[in-house]
Motif scaffolding. Structure first.
Motif, PDB file in Angstrom:
ATOM      1  N   ASN A 267     -13.488  -2.981  -1.972  1.00  0.00           N
ATOM      2  CA  ASN A 267     -12.109  -2.928  -2.492  1.00  0.00           C
ATOM      3  C   ASN A 267     -11.337  -4.245  -2.321  1.00  0.00           C
ATOM      4  O   ASN A 267     -10.147  -4.307  -2.570  1.00  0.00           O
ATOM      5  CB  ASN A 267     -11.336  -1.757  -1.870  1.00  0.00           C
ATOM      6  CG  ASN A 267     -11.147  -1.957  -0.374  1.00  0.00           C
ATOM      7  OD1 ASN A 267     -11.491  -3.009   0.165  1.00  0.00           O
ATOM      8  ND2 ASN A 267     -10.599  -0.962   0.307  1.00  0.00           N
TER       9      ASN A 267
ATOM     10  N   ARG B   1      -7.494  -5.336  -3.443  1.00  0.00           N
ATOM     11  CA  ARG B   1      -6.498  -5.772  -2.451  1.00  0.00           C
ATOM     12  C   ARG B   1      -5.888  -7.130  -2.848  1.00  0.00           C
ATOM     13  O   ARG B   1      -4.716  -7.396  -2.629  1.00  0.00           O
ATOM     14  CB  ARG B   1      -7.138  -5.888  -1.061  1.00  0.00           C
ATOM     15  CG  ARG B   1      -7.589  -4.560  -0.476  1.00  0.00           C
ATOM     16  CD  ARG B   1      -6.410  -3.815   0.130  1.00  0.00           C
ATOM     17  NE  ARG B   1      -6.775  -2.493   0.544  1.00  0.00           N
ATOM     18  CZ  ARG B   1      -6.628  -1.385  -0.190  1.00  0.00           C
ATOM     19  NH1 ARG B   1      -6.093  -1.449  -1.410  1.00  0.00           N
ATOM     20  NH2 ARG B   1      -6.996  -0.202   0.253  1.00  0.00           N
TER      21      ARG B   1
ATOM     22  N   GLU C 198      -3.338  -6.675  -5.358  1.00  0.00           N
ATOM     23  CA  GLU C 198      -2.093  -6.187  -4.745  1.00  0.00           C
ATOM     24  C   GLU C 198      -1.253  -7.351  -4.205  1.00  0.00           C
ATOM     25  O   GLU C 198      -0.027  -7.333  -4.284  1.00  0.00           O
ATOM     26  CB  GLU C 198      -2.404  -5.178  -3.636  1.00  0.00           C
ATOM     27  CG  GLU C 198      -2.836  -3.823  -4.208  1.00  0.00           C
ATOM     28  CD  GLU C 198      -3.550  -2.943  -3.170  1.00  0.00           C
ATOM     29  OE1 GLU C 198      -4.211  -1.987  -3.615  1.00  0.00           O
ATOM     30  OE2 GLU C 198      -3.464  -3.228  -1.960  1.00  0.00           O
TER      31      GLU C 198
ATOM     32  N   ASN D 273       0.338  -6.887   8.213  1.00  0.00           N
ATOM     33  CA  ASN D 273      -0.221  -5.663   7.633  1.00  0.00           C
ATOM     34  C   ASN D 273       0.373  -4.498   8.423  1.00  0.00           C
ATOM     35  O   ASN D 273       0.578  -4.574   9.621  1.00  0.00           O
ATOM     36  CB  ASN D 273      -1.746  -5.640   7.648  1.00  0.00           C
ATOM     37  CG  ASN D 273      -2.327  -5.751   9.032  1.00  0.00           C
ATOM     38  OD1 ASN D 273      -1.618  -6.007   9.983  1.00  0.00           O
ATOM     39  ND2 ASN D 273      -3.621  -5.575   9.146  1.00  0.00           N
TER      40      ASN D 273
ATOM     41  N   SER E 210      -1.617  -4.779   2.452  1.00  0.00           N
ATOM     42  CA  SER E 210      -2.110  -3.452   2.792  1.00  0.00           C
ATOM     43  C   SER E 210      -3.615  -3.488   3.091  1.00  0.00           C
ATOM     44  O   SER E 210      -4.449  -3.429   2.187  1.00  0.00           O
ATOM     45  CB  SER E 210      -1.749  -2.490   1.648  1.00  0.00           C
ATOM     46  OG  SER E 210      -2.865  -1.940   1.085  1.00  0.00           O
ATOM     47  N   THR E 211      -3.939  -3.704   4.342  1.00  0.00           N
ATOM     48  CA  THR E 211      -5.321  -3.527   4.810  1.00  0.00           C
ATOM     49  C   THR E 211      -5.256  -3.334   6.319  1.00  0.00           C
ATOM     50  O   THR E 211      -4.422  -3.957   6.998  1.00  0.00           O
ATOM     51  CB  THR E 211      -6.229  -4.728   4.501  1.00  0.00           C
ATOM     52  OG1 THR E 211      -7.507  -4.468   5.061  1.00  0.00           O
ATOM     53  CG2 THR E 211      -5.721  -6.035   5.063  1.00  0.00           C
TER      54      THR E 211
ATOM     55  N   LYS F 298     -10.291  -8.826   6.494  1.00  0.00           N
ATOM     56  CA  LYS F 298      -9.718  -8.895   5.148  1.00  0.00           C
ATOM     57  C   LYS F 298      -8.269  -9.372   5.194  1.00  0.00           C
ATOM     58  O   LYS F 298      -7.800 -10.056   4.298  1.00  0.00           O
ATOM     59  CB  LYS F 298      -9.794  -7.512   4.475  1.00  0.00           C
ATOM     60  CG  LYS F 298     -11.132  -7.306   3.792  1.00  0.00           C
ATOM     61  CD  LYS F 298     -11.122  -6.156   2.824  1.00  0.00           C
ATOM     62  CE  LYS F 298     -10.892  -4.838   3.492  1.00  0.00           C
ATOM     63  NZ  LYS F 298     -11.273  -3.689   2.695  1.00  0.00           N
TER      64      LYS F 298
END
Ligand code: F6R
Length: 571
Positions: free
Chosen positions: A412, A416, A419, A519, A528-529, A534
């Motif tokens: 993903n 991300r 985003e 985050n 957002s992780t 990441k």
């Protein structure tokens, strides 16, 4: 640094088309450019401009310069000619013993018109050609010259182009009725995918439909023509104002492409790479600049899963470590041509180490001298600042660490990244509040520390704002003295990083303007992780966008920052 091209064709071509080809190498240096077509010697200071002429030629040498010896002036711009104008050269590299050669040549009546080391080579050949053939002169050159060179030469009355290489990249492109010789394959990759790479101390005679390579004793050598494949996006700006933004926007695609390749065309190589890492007693990365930051992240990831590894800045490599046959040295390089990295690898190979490289440019020197090489498949990067190549280097670091047990879902990651792109407007607004600042600090701890350094490097090179990327914990050991009311401090605030929270409170208490990239925790920029690996990649992309908008506010030449070049082929 410096880009050179020679084209020899049995059909006439427009000079402006040849200069467009040189433009493809402009990322190698953009202090001045020039060409010689057998009649006209043209050169000019500044970025490459396509000439407004319909003049044609069938043979030409061209050069784009990144100044080393001698200022950025018309006199120092290449090509350079010998006194009687019999020999014209374009050179990339440094002729180390040029001063003594120059003195000898002046005594023999040669008149120099530039301050460069390169001009010496034109006079050298003219002097030799008084008594010797060109081939003999090339053999003498390889013996007499100390230093590095990729050199193309045109000699009056001779229909070939001659090219010599030591330590600076040089490749022959084999076309139909036309041969190209250039610093790298970009110069002709739109025309032909057939190439022959020069090794050190080789030279070649290049005609329109023939070529012959020789070793340093003048013995003929037969070399294999290689067919290269080069994954790349459209190399024009499309709707973007700058390549930097275009290349940042390509990040989701290139991450997908890299991850796919690890399961398909690079699968076997990837397995072999991991196997070499498992078998090695010592794993040492080596890299420079942004690639060094990617390697530092790799070291942190590996340590997270219990694997000991280290990374050394390439230019300091030989001062630090004992490498031996049980060491696996992993160079990371976008260009695959960085001289400091190549020198470190020579040192490592001499001491018996194995080399497993990670590069972006296929068929580059570093890839070719490695036992095994993984490609990051970021495609051609035209902006001098590394963006998408950094993201893919780090993605590959994560994929490697995953093989050793690091817990991360990479599938993903492209989503991300998309985003992060949705926050462009917020980042632009932050840039508007910061662009007048002279200094700023970027703080990170653990996996975010290399990212803090990378963000600071990007800000320095593109927006010319002095930025320092630091370990949050180190701040109070001196640098905090520089924090005063309004000093911008960008904090990389990972979830649960209570120490980092304290560090940011400490600077806020002294009046700093804290901008947090976080985050989960509420911050100026929210990523957002929950994965700390990441988080680093995504935070670095925020830094890339911030840099871009800072430089835009400052109206700076974003893709070609002053004093820099993309391929650093001198020490
Ligand atoms: C910064 C940047 C440089 C390079 C460095 C190493 O944006 O691009 O710091 O990372 O010159 O180059 P490569 O990766 O080609 O070895």
């Amino acid at each position: 640094m410096c880009g050179i091209i020679g084209i020899n064709s049995n059909e006439e071509f427009y000079i402006k088309d040849a200069v467009k080809r040189l433009k493809r190498l402009e990322y190698r240096g953009y202090d001045s450019f020039g060409y010689y077509d057998g009649t006209i010697l043209f050169n000019q200071v500044g970025h490459i401009k396509i000439p407004n002429t319909d003049d044609k030629s069938s043979r030409i040498i061209l050069h784009t310069r990144w100044a080393t010896h001698g200022g950025v002036t018309k006199f120092n711009a290449h090509p350079h000619q010998s006194t009687k104008k019999k020999v014209t050269i374009a050179h990339n590299g440094i002729i180390k013993n040029y001063e003594e050669l120059r003195e000898k040549l002046i005594k023999k009546g040669h008149e120099f018109t530039s301050e460069t080391d390169s001009e010496t080579t034109a006079h050298y050949f003219e002097e030799k050609l008084k008594t010797k053939t060109i081939k003999e002169a090339c053999i003498d050159f390889l013996n007499d010259i100390e230093g590095e060179f990729a050199l193309v030469i045109m000699v009056e009355g001779n229909e070939n182009i001659y090219a010599l290489r030591r330590d600076s990249p040089l490749v022959l492109g084999v076309g139909t009725n036309t041969n190209y010789v250039a610093s790298d394959i970009y110069a002709f990759s739109d025309i032909t995918n057939m190439a022959i790479f020069f090794e050190n101390n080789e030279f070649a005679e290049i005609g329109t439909d023939h070529f012959q390579f020789y070793d340093k004793k003048g013995q003929k050598i037969q070399k294999e023509v290689q067919t290269f494949k080069w994954e790349q996006e459209e190399s024009t700006l499309q709707n973007y104002d700058h390549f930097m933004m275009k290349e940042i926007m390509e990040e989701p695609i290139v991450v997908k492409r890299l991850l796919f390749s690890l399961k398909t065309e690079q699968k076997i190589n990837f397995e072999k790479f991991i196997d070499l890492m498992r078998k090695a007693k010592k794993v040492t990365f080596v890299a420079a600049g942004t690639s060094y930051h990617a390697s530092l992240l790799g070291v942190y990831y590996l340590h997270k899963c219990g694997i000991e590894a280290q990374t050394i800045i390439a230019s300091e490599f030989e001062h630090f470590i004992g490498v031996d046959k049980d060491t696996l040295v992993i160079p990371i390089s976008q260009s695959g041509e960085t001289m400091d990295v190549i020198e470190a690898l020579k040192y490592a190979t001499k001491h018996g180490a194995k080399i497993a490289s990670i590069v972006n440019v296929p068929y580059s020197t570093i890839q070719r001298i490695s036992e095994i090489s993984l490609n990051i498949f970021a495609g051609q990067e035209i902006c001098v600042a590394a963006t998408k190549s950094f993201v893919n280097q780090v993605t590959l670091m994560l994929a490697i660490a995953k093989e050793f047990g690091y817990n991360v879902n990479l599938e993903n990651l492209p989503q991300r990244i998309e985003e992060v792109f949705t926050m462009k407007e917020t980042i632009k607004e932050i840039a508007k509040t910061l662009f007048k600042q002279k200094h700023l600090y970027v703080l990170g701890r653990g996996l975010s520390y290399p990212v803090a350094r990378e963000i600071a490097l990007k800000i320095k090179e593109i927006s010319y704002i002095h930025a320092e990327g630091m370990m949050g914990g180190e701040l109070k050991h001196g640098t905090i003295a520089l924090i005063e009311k309004g000093t911008p401090v960008i904090g990389l605030l990972n979830e649960n990083d209570y120490d980092m929270r304290s560090n940011l409170k400490e600077v806020a208490a002294r009046g700093a303007n804290v901008i947090s990239i976080s985050n989960k925790l509420k911050g100026d920029i929210m990523i957002s992780t929950s994965n700390d690996g990441k988080f680093g990649i995504l935070a670095s992309i925020v830094g890339q966008l911030l840099t871009y908008y800072l430089a835009r506010e400052l109206k700076l030449p974003i893709d070609k920052p002053r004093n820099l070049a993309k391929s650093v082929t001198v020490k």
